[in-house]
Structures are given as C-alpha cells and as structure tokens.
Motif scaffolding. Structure first.
Motif, PDB file in Angstrom:
ATOM      1  N   ALA A  43       8.264   4.030  -0.427  1.00  0.00           N
ATOM      2  CA  ALA A  43       8.247   2.569  -0.270  1.00  0.00           C
ATOM      3  C   ALA A  43       6.849   2.084   0.106  1.00  0.00           C
ATOM      4  O   ALA A  43       6.379   1.062  -0.407  1.00  0.00           O
ATOM      5  CB  ALA A  43       9.274   2.130   0.776  1.00  0.00           C
ATOM      6  N   VAL A  58      12.523  -6.341  -1.430  1.00  0.00           N
ATOM      7  CA  VAL A  58      12.815  -5.071  -0.765  1.00  0.00           C
ATOM      8  C   VAL A  58      14.314  -4.974  -0.535  1.00  0.00           C
ATOM      9  O   VAL A  58      14.892  -5.795   0.177  1.00  0.00           O
ATOM     10  CB  VAL A  58      12.070  -4.959   0.579  1.00  0.00           C
ATOM     11  CG1 VAL A  58      12.379  -3.621   1.249  1.00  0.00           C
ATOM     12  CG2 VAL A  58      10.571  -5.135   0.373  1.00  0.00           C
ATOM     13  N   THR A  64      13.113   1.230   5.461  1.00  0.00           N
ATOM     14  CA  THR A  64      12.437   0.878   4.207  1.00  0.00           C
ATOM     15  C   THR A  64      11.451  -0.259   4.435  1.00  0.00           C
ATOM     16  O   THR A  64      10.306  -0.220   3.963  1.00  0.00           O
ATOM     17  CB  THR A  64      13.463   0.461   3.140  1.00  0.00           C
ATOM     18  OG1 THR A  64      14.450   1.487   3.003  1.00  0.00           O
ATOM     19  CG2 THR A  64      12.795   0.222   1.805  1.00  0.00           C
ATOM     20  N   VAL A  68       7.343  -0.506   3.898  1.00  0.00           N
ATOM     21  CA  VAL A  68       6.754  -1.558   3.065  1.00  0.00           C
ATOM     22  C   VAL A  68       5.679  -2.317   3.832  1.00  0.00           C
ATOM     23  O   VAL A  68       4.588  -2.585   3.305  1.00  0.00           O
ATOM     24  CB  VAL A  68       7.856  -2.520   2.564  1.00  0.00           C
ATOM     25  CG1 VAL A  68       7.248  -3.799   2.000  1.00  0.00           C
ATOM     26  CG2 VAL A  68       8.711  -1.844   1.509  1.00  0.00           C
TER      27      VAL A  68
END
Length: 292
Positions: A43, A58, A64, A68
């Motif tokens: 990610a 996203v 995650t 990011v």
C-alpha cells in the motif's frame, strides 16, 4: 479526472465489494487504476506512485491507511492526491473521525457529494500517523489482541486485552518536553497522543480533539487499578471527573524520553524506541468527507 484505487483483500475488500465500489464511483473518473495489496509495504509503494492521480481511493482498515499515509508523505505536498477512504477493517477509527459511514458501499456513494477536508499529520521520528500514538498500557493492549478475537469482538476485544495487562503492568519513567521545557518527569502507566477522535471504535471524548487545529491531545496517567479500568472501559479520556492522576495537555510538538526502550503503537502499527520526537504537520493531506 483520474483515480487510483488501493484495495486490501485481507481487510474485507472482496472481489464482489471491489466491483460494487468501482461501479459506484466509475462515472466520476475518466480513468481508474486498481492496485491490490498482496503483502506488507504494498500500500505504501502504491501510494508513492499515485502522484499523477487526482484521487486515491483506499479500501481497507487502519493498517492499510497507515501505509498509504506514509507512502503519500514521501511525495511533495503539491503532488499528493486527495484521499477517498472506504472502510474495510475492524476498527476504522480515522474513518469514524471523518464521519464516514463504516459500510463500504455507503462510504463510496458519498464521493459524489463530498467535499475536500485538509487533515493534520503527526510525524513520529521518521514515520507518520493520523490517529494516535500509544505507549505503555495502550500499546501493550493492542499488541495482545488475538486477531480472531479482534475480528469477532471489535473494540470489546481491545478492552479485554487492556484488562489483562493489569496483571503485569508496571509504571515506567518518562520525561516529556515541549519546546525544551520539561512538562512531566516521572512514572506513568500510559501515554496517549491523539490526532483523531476514536480509539478501538470508541470516542475518546476529549472536547478539544481535532485533526485540523495543528495540535495533538497528550494524555498520561499514573493511575493503576480499578479506577483506571473503569475510566478506560467508559473511555473517559475527556476527564469529566478530574483527578490528579490524569493529565491532559495540547501540544504542537513534544519530545518523549523513555527510561528504556518501549513498544510504540502508531495507528495500530508497532516499533521500539526510547525517544520520540512528535510534531504536527498542519493540513498535510486532504480527504473526501461528507458534505453537511
């Protein structure tokens, strides 16, 4: 307008859900590029390559999103796309802070009528976070949660793990400095530094908490035993019942010196350190949020 979608299949983003989300937003874009994560670091790597896109969608949980954010912060500020967040994890704490629906398709539908919200980012040594930094009890509890228990119980699993920690919890010595001035020097049982407004799906109830004010909430406590358990279970970080054992400050930057290396929790991700330099980077990222 172009969009990149980063989808984490292990955070509930099934092929069916991904297809429904793409179908929901495809009319907004001339081009959509889909990237699926297969392992840790994907990610972040995809986010680093998103500079030519206007939107970065996203689909995933707090882990995650954390990757990011760290990927986006490697880009120049004017090249970072606006983030559209589709909750797909267990807690989705920052999605809750943004007032997004936790149901993924509902969150995706809002992109058609959303507006752009600047968001502060916390820099912690050489990494970045959006929601919180925890040391002591908070970090230990989140590390002890059984993944299956977390999946089935959500925030309850967090608090069960928190209670278990009392069997072996020892205060630790910490020195907290703000602009070179010592604001605390002594033992505490936990340190919470918050930018978002939720911890384990539960609101922190800090009345001054905001992810747009250039400040973080700093809460630490020396309390041990039943009173602290009661406070944690009801999430009375808002200090409705004031106590000398609970300290709440607001800061734009702070340095934390720990007497020995500790596990540090940043948005659910862990590392070890004996010193933290934390500062708030104002309006560093932009998110799509519901129009009110």
């Amino acid at each position: 307008m172009r969009a990149m979608i980063i989808s984490n299949p292990t955070s509930g983003a099934s092929e069916t859900m991904l297809g429904e989300i793409v179908g929901t937003v495809e009319s907004l874009y001339d081009e959509i590029l889909i990237r699926k994560t297969l392992g840790q670091g994907d990610a972040a790597r995809f986010a680093e390559a998103s500079g030519s896109f206007e939107h970065l969608i996203v689909i995933g949980g707090d882990g995650t999103l954390h990757e990011v954010v760290n990927g986006l912060m490697s880009l120049p500020k004017d090249e970072r796309p606006t983030v559209g967040l589709v909750p797909g994890g267990t807690c989705n704490d920052f999605a809750r802070a943004l007032d997004l629906p936790v149901e993924p398709i509902e969150a995706a539908r809002l992109f058609k009528m959303s507006h752009v919200q600047p968001v502060d980012v916390m820099r912690v040594n050489d990494r970045y976070g959006l929601n919180f930094i925890g040391v002591g009890l908070i970090a230990d509890a989140s590390r002890q949660i059984d993944p299956l228990q977390k999946e089935s119980l959500g925030s309850i699993g967090y608090f069960l793990a928190t209670i278990r920690q009392f069997r072996e919890l020892d205060p630790f010595d910490v020195r907290i400095e703000q602009d070179g001035e010592v604001v605390h020097d002594g033992p505490i049982s936990f340190l919470y530094v918050g930018n978002g407004a939720y911890l384990g799906t539960v609101p922190t109830k800090l009345p001054t908490q905001s992810f747009t004010d250039g400040l973080v909430e700093v809460v630490h406590s020396s309390a041990i035993g039943f009173p602290m358990i009661r406070q944690l279970l009801t999430q009375q970080l808002g200090l409705e019942h004031s106590s000398p054992e609970w300290v709440h400050l607001q800061m734009s930057q702070l340095t934390v010196h720990l007497s020995e290396s500790q596990i540090i929790d940043v948005d659910g991700e862990h590392f070890e350190a004996d010193r933290l330099h934390i500062d708030v980077l104002t309006s560093e990222l932009t998110f799509l949020v519901p129009s009110h």
